[in-house]
Write a protein that holds these residues in place. Structure first.
Motif, PDB file in Angstrom:
ATOM      1  N   ASN A   1      28.517 -21.455  69.112  1.00 56.40           N
ATOM      2  CA  ASN A   1      27.388 -22.382  69.157  1.00 56.40           C
ATOM      3  C   ASN A   1      27.692 -23.683  68.425  1.00 56.40           C
ATOM      4  OD1 ASN A   1      25.744 -20.764  70.696  1.00 56.40           O
ATOM      5  ND2 ASN A   1      24.534 -19.985  68.992  1.00 56.40           N
ATOM      6  N   THR A   2      28.342 -23.591  67.258  1.00 61.34           N
ATOM      7  CA  THR A   2      28.645 -24.841  66.547  1.00 61.34           C
ATOM      8  C   THR A   2      29.654 -25.671  67.347  1.00 61.34           C
ATOM      9  OG1 THR A   2      30.323 -23.752  65.178  1.00 61.34           O
ATOM     10  CG2 THR A   2      28.115 -23.952  64.237  1.00 61.34           C
ATOM     11  N   ALA A   3      30.585 -25.006  68.029  1.00 62.76           N
ATOM     12  CA  ALA A   3      31.525 -25.755  68.871  1.00 62.76           C
ATOM     13  C   ALA A   3      30.766 -26.519  69.957  1.00 62.76           C
ATOM     14  CB  ALA A   3      32.546 -24.808  69.497  1.00 62.76           C
ATOM     15  N   ALA A   4      29.788 -25.857  70.569  1.00 67.37           N
ATOM     16  CA  ALA A   4      28.991 -26.516  71.608  1.00 67.37           C
ATOM     17  C   ALA A   4      28.198 -27.682  71.022  1.00 67.37           C
ATOM     18  CB  ALA A   4      28.051 -25.508  72.274  1.00 67.37           C
ATOM     19  N   LEU A   5      27.612 -27.479  69.843  1.00 69.72           N
ATOM     20  CA  LEU A   5      26.863 -28.557  69.189  1.00 69.72           C
ATOM     21  C   LEU A   5      27.771 -29.747  68.899  1.00 69.72           C
ATOM     22  CD1 LEU A   5      24.712 -26.492  66.670  1.00 69.72           C
ATOM     23  CD2 LEU A   5      23.798 -28.048  68.411  1.00 69.72           C
ATOM     24  N   GLY A   6      28.973 -29.460  68.414  1.00 67.51           N
ATOM     25  CA  GLY A   6      29.912 -30.535  68.102  1.00 67.51           C
ATOM     26  C   GLY A   6      30.317 -31.322  69.338  1.00 67.51           C
TER      27      GLY A   6
ATOM     28  N   PHE B   1      24.069 -25.165  76.687  1.00 68.85           N
ATOM     29  CA  PHE B   1      23.102 -26.241  76.493  1.00 68.85           C
ATOM     30  C   PHE B   1      22.205 -26.348  77.712  1.00 68.85           C
ATOM     31  CE2 PHE B   1      23.064 -29.503  73.080  1.00 68.85           C
ATOM     32  CZ  PHE B   1      23.820 -28.808  72.158  1.00 68.85           C
ATOM     33  N   ILE B   2      20.908 -26.404  77.462  1.00 70.07           N
ATOM     34  CA  ILE B   2      19.943 -26.538  78.545  1.00 70.07           C
ATOM     35  C   ILE B   2      18.948 -27.621  78.160  1.00 70.07           C
ATOM     36  CG2 ILE B   2      17.991 -25.363  79.656  1.00 70.07           C
ATOM     37  CD1 ILE B   2      19.750 -22.844  79.697  1.00 70.07           C
ATOM     38  N   GLY B   3      18.831 -28.608  79.022  1.00 71.69           N
ATOM     39  CA  GLY B   3      17.886 -29.687  78.751  1.00 71.69           C
ATOM     40  C   GLY B   3      18.165 -30.413  77.443  1.00 71.69           C
ATOM     41  N   GLY B   4      19.454 -30.538  77.090  1.00 75.55           N
ATOM     42  CA  GLY B   4      19.818 -31.278  75.893  1.00 75.55           C
ATOM     43  C   GLY B   4      19.732 -30.482  74.609  1.00 75.55           C
ATOM     44  N   LYS B   5      19.446 -29.191  74.729  1.00 75.14           N
ATOM     45  CA  LYS B   5      19.329 -28.349  73.529  1.00 75.14           C
ATOM     46  C   LYS B   5      20.178 -27.099  73.654  1.00 75.14           C
ATOM     47  CE  LYS B   5      14.789 -29.280  71.604  1.00 75.14           C
ATOM     48  NZ  LYS B   5      13.422 -28.785  71.488  1.00 75.14           N
ATOM     49  N   LEU B   6      20.699 -26.637  72.539  1.00 68.44           N
ATOM     50  CA  LEU B   6      21.400 -25.368  72.530  1.00 68.44           C
ATOM     51  C   LEU B   6      20.396 -24.259  72.845  1.00 68.44           C
ATOM     52  CD1 LEU B   6      24.194 -24.144  71.930  1.00 68.44           C
ATOM     53  CD2 LEU B   6      23.456 -23.848  69.584  1.00 68.44           C
ATOM     54  N   HIS B   7      20.732 -23.464  73.839  1.00 66.63           N
ATOM     55  CA  HIS B   7      19.857 -22.349  74.199  1.00 66.63           C
ATOM     56  C   HIS B   7      20.134 -21.171  73.278  1.00 66.63           C
ATOM     57  CE1 HIS B   7      17.671 -19.354  76.364  1.00 66.63           C
ATOM     58  NE2 HIS B   7      18.759 -18.642  76.539  1.00 66.63           N
ATOM     59  N   ARG B   8      19.105 -20.694  72.605  1.00 70.38           N
ATOM     60  CA  ARG B   8      19.314 -19.628  71.620  1.00 70.38           C
ATOM     61  C   ARG B   8      18.811 -18.266  72.067  1.00 70.38           C
ATOM     62  NH1 ARG B   8      21.658 -21.560  67.346  1.00 70.38           N
ATOM     63  NH2 ARG B   8      21.393 -23.742  66.785  1.00 70.38           N
ATOM     64  N   GLY B   9      17.898 -18.231  73.009  1.00 72.58           N
ATOM     65  CA  GLY B   9      17.391 -16.946  73.486  1.00 72.58           C
ATOM     66  C   GLY B   9      16.359 -16.347  72.559  1.00 72.58           C
TER      67      GLY B   9
ATOM     68  N   VAL C   1      24.224 -19.198  88.453  1.00 72.87           N
ATOM     69  CA  VAL C   1      22.952 -18.851  87.809  1.00 72.87           C
ATOM     70  C   VAL C   1      22.340 -20.061  87.102  1.00 72.87           C
ATOM     71  CG1 VAL C   1      21.845 -17.431  86.023  1.00 72.87           C
ATOM     72  CG2 VAL C   1      23.530 -16.410  87.559  1.00 72.87           C
ATOM     73  N   LEU C   2      23.176 -20.863  86.442  1.00 70.28           N
ATOM     74  CA  LEU C   2      22.625 -21.934  85.600  1.00 70.28           C
ATOM     75  C   LEU C   2      22.760 -23.329  86.196  1.00 70.28           C
ATOM     76  CD1 LEU C   2      23.843 -20.647  82.100  1.00 70.28           C
ATOM     77  CD2 LEU C   2      21.544 -20.465  83.081  1.00 70.28           C
ATOM     78  N   ASN C   3      23.627 -23.499  87.172  1.00 71.65           N
ATOM     79  CA  ASN C   3      23.846 -24.814  87.801  1.00 71.65           C
ATOM     80  C   ASN C   3      24.020 -25.927  86.757  1.00 71.65           C
ATOM     81  OD1 ASN C   3      21.838 -27.028  89.945  1.00 71.65           O
ATOM     82  ND2 ASN C   3      24.032 -26.845  89.817  1.00 71.65           N
ATOM     83  N   PRO C   4      24.990 -25.757  85.855  1.00 73.95           N
ATOM     84  CA  PRO C   4      25.191 -26.778  84.822  1.00 73.95           C
ATOM     85  C   PRO C   4      25.886 -28.007  85.396  1.00 73.95           C
ATOM     86  CG  PRO C   4      26.905 -25.125  84.653  1.00 73.95           C
ATOM     87  CD  PRO C   4      25.987 -24.674  85.757  1.00 73.95           C
ATOM     88  N   GLU C   5      25.802 -29.085  84.650  1.00 75.61           N
ATOM     89  CA  GLU C   5      26.477 -30.315  85.075  1.00 75.61           C
ATOM     90  C   GLU C   5      27.967 -30.239  84.734  1.00 75.61           C
ATOM     91  OE1 GLU C   5      24.432 -33.678  83.446  1.00 75.61           O
ATOM     92  OE2 GLU C   5      26.097 -35.026  83.956  1.00 75.61           O
ATOM     93  N   ALA C   6      28.289 -29.584  83.621  1.00 74.02           N
ATOM     94  CA  ALA C   6      29.684 -29.521  83.189  1.00 74.02           C
ATOM     95  C   ALA C   6      29.981 -28.215  82.478  1.00 74.02           C
ATOM     96  CB  ALA C   6      30.000 -30.695  82.255  1.00 74.02           C
TER      97      ALA C   6
ATOM     98  N   ILE D   1      25.612 -35.202  78.089  1.00 73.56           N
ATOM     99  CA  ILE D   1      25.414 -34.188  79.137  1.00 73.56           C
ATOM    100  C   ILE D   1      24.365 -33.187  78.656  1.00 73.56           C
ATOM    101  CG2 ILE D   1      26.505 -32.387  80.527  1.00 73.56           C
ATOM    102  CD1 ILE D   1      29.144 -33.889  80.240  1.00 73.56           C
ATOM    103  N   LYS D   2      23.307 -33.037  79.443  1.00 70.08           N
ATOM    104  CA  LYS D   2      22.184 -32.205  78.993  1.00 70.08           C
ATOM    105  C   LYS D   2      22.366 -30.730  79.295  1.00 70.08           C
ATOM    106  CE  LYS D   2      18.387 -35.330  78.619  1.00 70.08           C
ATOM    107  NZ  LYS D   2      16.978 -35.556  78.914  1.00 70.08           N
TER     108      LYS D   2
END
Lengths: 324, 324
Positions: free
Chosen positions: A114-119, A146-154, A255-260, A129-130
């Motif tokens: 998660n911290t890697a994704a945040l970085g 990341f979903i909608g510009g935020k880390l998804h935590r569940g 499933v998630l259709n991410p941009e990247a 990229i949102k």
């Protein structure tokens, strides 16, 4: 300046890195030390406290927005508790409370994927990229979504374990106890295992030469060096790592259709054919309309852990202060 | 009353259902008709318009919040375009524009897995649950992902294709062209294929009897009826459907850490052992801390399509009007 810096800590199985990080991600001071081994969790807490004291010397507390700690562990983010930790004796330890009681700063802990994704989101390949999926290939396979510009935590803060998607039902056992997970095919142990087999088959492979003729001395770094130089056996091994990564990502893309997709970790960053092969699998196997997902290599490299943990501290500070 | 109703349309390969739906989900009027076959997309549009006219007769336009249409198709939700449709000639057709030009109401289209998730969220098993995964088992395997109380749409609005996660690398071909996808193991064609094989092995199976001794007459409904009655061959087939569903869900549970999984579609709703087996796999194979995910059976049954499409129309209306 008030809250100009955050402290990012990257706690690994062998090394702890602590950095004083500016808002824009520049690491202005850094210390690295060996992770205390065999002396229990409190020695690790001591080491963290010492490292933070060292890099904050001479600063006023008001200059520090907070401390972020990335751990190679399963974190219940909501409760800020360490639930499981394979390589360090941290399960059940109130890492946040212990560090906070010894320092004057707010502390937030998170899983290192998660911290890697945040970085990468704040300072690296995913800037702007949102919707993206971060995957880190190293000792294990980790990541963050990341979903909608935020880390998804569940629901309990456990989200992001991309390495633990089943891609081969009843496949080989994963360190987590599951079977046929992506991690069983695309992390360091798989690279070494496959490289030993490949070096047997391709007798003249430079893997063997680089390992000094000793199969037990083969490391993932050796295999990657050989693959990047075009060695046939090594290319086969690393292509397979990328293909299996791609198979896991096909599911997430559908499933998630991410941009990247951001591919990081030691393996992902030092071996471009891994992300290239993964992108090829996605292009061939994902549902049409989603295949244009960008597959990018992470940009923060060795700084990812420290910068990402600092991003966590800044984010936590900003949400406490109501800054968006 | 202004905007008291929405119109929900469930367009399937064999049947179109249109319902006039109250805000609380009650379907107060409904018409069902056969999907016009072989006469092209415009006959389908005509049928939709006729059905809507019939159920809205006598109402004032201001009483209708809008029209929602669930399609068995890949929808680019952002552009409101039909990108792919396997069973109906709708790809590339501006379904929304065509229907809207003939009716006085706002129209929104979506994939039927997404409308099922919207329906369960608003009126069914997922009421009050913010993070859940909906999976529908029928002719194919579809679904939708709710995150933070909202349907997750992804960068181009294509998200939710849970049936197209790879669970067996290089496995059997999926109707989408990919390989080893969940849909290849847990949808109607897989049930029939496996039941034919099982009926061969278990000669006395009631599957054969229920199908009148004709292997070609075996349907998923027959297999489910036999399984629910305890027939050994049928239980084996349906257990396998549930196990494979569970394997796919393990990945989603580890990546997304949802609070609940809602299992719907004809197969999911009529055969409880499917969701039970899936829950068992999740409990055994998911990372600890995530295993407490609730696995629930969808509640809307045959109304899911119409109610879900109406929920889509209400949501769209409310977001246009700034109602949250």
């Amino acid at each position: 300046m008030r809250n100009a810096y955050a402290i990012g800590l990257d706690v690994g199985g062998t090394r702890i890195a602590a950095g004083l990080v500016e808002r824009k991600g520049r690491i202005v001071r850094e210390v690295k030390l060996s992770t205390p081994k065999g002396s229990g969790p409190f020695a690790i807490v001591d080491a963290i406290v010492d490292a933070v004291s060292e890099i904050t010397s001479g600063l006023h507390p008001s200059e520090i927005a907070g401390v972020g700690i990335g751990l190679p562990a399963q974190i219940d983010f909501t409760r800020q508790s360490v639930e499981f930790c394979t390589n360090l004796p941290l399960a059940g330890i109130d890492m946040r409370g212990l560090v906070m009681s010894r320092l004057k700063y707010p502390v937030t802990i998170d899983n290192d994927g998660n911290t890697a994704a945040l970085g990468e989101s704040r300072y690296g390949a995913a800037k702007g990229i949102k919707d993206f999926v971060m995957v880190t290939l190293g000792t294990g396979v980790g990541g963050g979504v990341f979903i909608g510009g935020k880390l998804h935590r569940g629901s309990r803060g456990f989200a992001g374990e991309i390495g633990h998607m089943v891609i081969v039902v009843d496949g080989p056992e994963c360190p987590c106890g599951g079977h046929g997970h992506l991690e069983s095919f695309s992390a360091r142990p798989a690279v070494i295992r496959e490289a030993r087999a490949a070096a047997e088959t391709y007798r003249g492979s430079s893997i063997t030469r680089l390992a000094g003729g000793d199969a037990d001395a083969i490391t993932a770094e050796i295999v990657i060096e050989a693959a990047n130089a075009g060695d046939e056996a090594a290319v086969e091994v690393m292509s397979r790592v990328g293909d299996m990564l791609g198979e896991g990502l096909v599911g997430l893309v559908n499933v998630l259709n991410p941009e990247a997709i951001i591919v990081g970790g030691g393996i992902g960053e030092s071996c471009p054919m891994v992300s290239k092969r993964a992108a090829g699998r996605i292009a061939a196997e994902a549902l049409a309309g989603r295949r244009d997902v960008r597959v990018l290599i992470a940009e923060l490299g060795n700084d990812a852990g420290v910068a990402g943990a600092a991003a966590l501290a800044f984010d936590d500070h900003d949400s406490r202060e109501g800054i968006h």
